[in-house]
Design a protein around this motif. Structure first.
Motif, mmCIF file in Angstrom:
data_model
loop_
_atom_site.group_PDB
_atom_site.id
_atom_site.type_symbol
_atom_site.label_atom_id
_atom_site.label_comp_id
_atom_site.label_asym_id
_atom_site.label_seq_id
_atom_site.Cartn_x
_atom_site.Cartn_y
_atom_site.Cartn_z
ATOM 1 N N PHE A 95 -108.636 -147.424 -14.582
ATOM 2 C CA PHE A 95 -109.449 -148.170 -13.622
ATOM 3 C C PHE A 95 -109.609 -147.425 -12.296
ATOM 4 C CE2 PHE A 95 -107.931 -151.351 -16.588
ATOM 5 C CZ PHE A 95 -109.054 -152.124 -16.810
ATOM 6 N N ARG A 97 -110.642 -153.517 -9.564
ATOM 7 C CA ARG A 97 -110.014 -152.480 -10.375
ATOM 8 C C ARG A 97 -108.485 -152.602 -10.323
ATOM 9 N NH1 ARG A 97 -113.212 -148.297 -12.082
ATOM 10 N NH2 ARG A 97 -115.382 -148.337 -11.371
ATOM 11 N N SER A 110 -112.610 -151.914 -5.406
ATOM 12 C CA SER A 110 -111.211 -151.493 -5.522
ATOM 13 C C SER A 110 -110.297 -152.664 -5.867
ATOM 14 C CB SER A 110 -110.748 -150.833 -4.227
ATOM 15 O OG SER A 110 -110.818 -151.751 -3.138
#
Length: 462
Positions: A319, A346, A343
């Motif tokens: 990721f 992920r 972010s």
């Protein structure tokens, strides 16, 4: 290996002892005397507990697992020979021995075999055999209840009852049992449940195989490096001296690529000067690792850490995360060096993937008779960190520091206090998409350092 209550419970549930429990139930339901039923059941349970305890401690050794699996049937056979004149060929005794031999052999093969295909084959045989054994026990229970009822009503004498319970008469009885429509629902339930267990076991083997591949990646990198270095030296003897000086950085670059394949380098960062980055930080620990390492020993604890690192490396890299630091059981991962806008999503997805992959590690430890009740704490926080080249002269590398990392570590430690395995800060929660937010629920509030008001915390929904 030290005794573990969790391992004892796993041994009792996942292996052959559940058939002994069912067998004890048969004895209790079909004995003519309740006193004899209680005494026999308690003695069989005692043998089963001794067998389970020994398998808990030493069941990871193939030979001992094979031998210890016969404690309960051997004890029951001796008990029956002592208390009654029933022949060894009675169906109950033969079923108990047959189930013990079948499961012991395939469990031992599962420990000995290393190839994933063969492991899957043995697990399939275990699952199919377990379903068949349960159906056979169920058919015997039906037979014994009907025969005992007929004997109590005076329809048959004791000799006819003994003859009906012998293994020679059981095949024809089992054929009638299978054909009876009232038993189809129970048979369907057993097969369905066993199929679900088989799927879970196959998934655990797949996770274990993937974990083993991750652990072997550094060894493969070293092998490629050594081969490249040897090839470069042999070629250097027939080429100009400059070609050798060029091959060394190339080999080092190959090693770097192999060792950090799952941690992509951020692109476009001006590493010559400290840079502020908007990221999401994940901090993870193994709960109670100090006590666990003393229980495991140095070798097993080191192997556990390496597997723990390997899982995080795989999940974070999948990721777009970068492992910023490793310190004992503490792992800090930075998300946002690639695709900073997502972010937080992920980071959360990588954490979910890690928790899912962790089941393979637990299953592997169960097989090795190691404590499998590993608990992980994870804290996720979003904010700014400073990226800079840090380290002694000539050994500098890109590192990260800042209050965001400290807050993630604080959330990580709060997991122990709140008995959670994941806590997400409000700052990280706000960055999540709606699809990710619905997987979390508001859990509590906490006043962090440098904060003037409590910050909401979010935990994973059950």
């Amino acid at each position: 290996m030290q005794f573990s209550r969790k391992r004892f419970a796993d041994e009792l549930y996942y292996y052959s002892n559940q058939f002994v429990l069912f067998f004890v139930m048969i004895i209790s339901l079909t004995s003519g005397s309740w006193q004899n039923a209680i005494v026999t059941s308690l003695i069989v349970l005692l043998f089963m507990l001794v067998q389970t305890g020994l398998l808990t401690v030493q069941g990871h050794i193939p030979v001992l697992r094979l031998l210890y699996s016969f404690i309960t049937p051997a004890g029951y056979s001796i008990l029956r020979a002592t208390l009654s004149d029933i022949a060894f060929t009675e169906t109950a005794t033969m079923l108990l021995w047959g189930a013990s031999v079948y499961i012991a052999v395939f469990q031992t093969l599962s420990l000995v075999l290393r190839r994933p295909f063969l492991k899957r084959l043995t697990e399939t045989a275990l699952s199919v055999g377990s379903a068949l054994i349960f159906i056979l026990f169920y058919a015997y229970l039906d037979l014994r209840i009907s025969v005992t009822g007929a004997f109590s009503r005076g329809e048959i004498d004791s000799e006819a009852m003994i003859q009906a319970l012998r293994i020679q008469s059981f095949p024809s009885v089992f054929d009638k049992f299978i054909r009876a429509p009232q038993h189809l629902f129970a048979l369907f339930g057993v097969i369905s449940f066993d199929f679900m267990l088989l799927v879970a076991r196959m998934r655990a083997i797949t996770l274990q195989q993937r974990l083993t591949q991750l652990l072997e990646m550094p060894k493969e990198a070293q092998r490629i490096l050594a081969a490249s270095h040897t090839e470069a030296e042999s070629e250097g003897q027939s080429k100009e001296p400059e070609s050798h000086t060029i091959s060394e950085p190339v080999a080092q670059s190959a090693a770097s690529t192999l060792s950090t394949a799952n941690s992509p380098e951020p692109s476009g960062l001006p590493l010559q000067s400290p840079t502020s980055l908007s990221v999401t930080v994940v901090s993870s620990d193994i709960v109670g690792f100090t006590d666990l390492s003393e229980q495991l020993g140095r070798k097993a604890a080191t192997e556990l850490l390496n597997r723990y690192y390997a899982i995080w490396t795989h999940c974070a890299g999948s990721f777009g995360g970068r492992i910023a630091s490793l310190s004992a059981d503490t792992v800090v991962i930075i998300f946002g060096l690639v695709d900073s806008d997502r972010s937080a999503d992920r980071a959360l997805n990588a954490t979910y993937a890690f928790l899912e992959e962790l089941e393979g590690l637990r299953e592997d430890m169960v097989v090795q008779s190691l404590p499998s009740d590993i608990k992980i704490s994870v804290g996720i926080h979003a904010g700014f960190v400073t990226a800079a080249l840090l380290g002694p002269p000539g050994q500098q590398k890109m590192s990260f520091y800042g209050d965001t990392i400290a807050v993630a570590a604080r959330l990580d430690s709060l997991c122990r206090e709140f008995h959670q395995n994941l806590l997400v800060s409000h700052a990280a929660y706000r960055r999540l998409t709606l699809e990710s937010q619905v997987t979390l629920e508001r859990f509590s509030e906490v006043l962090l350092r440098k904060s003037t008001r409590p910050m909401p915390l979010y935990a994973k929904k059950p």
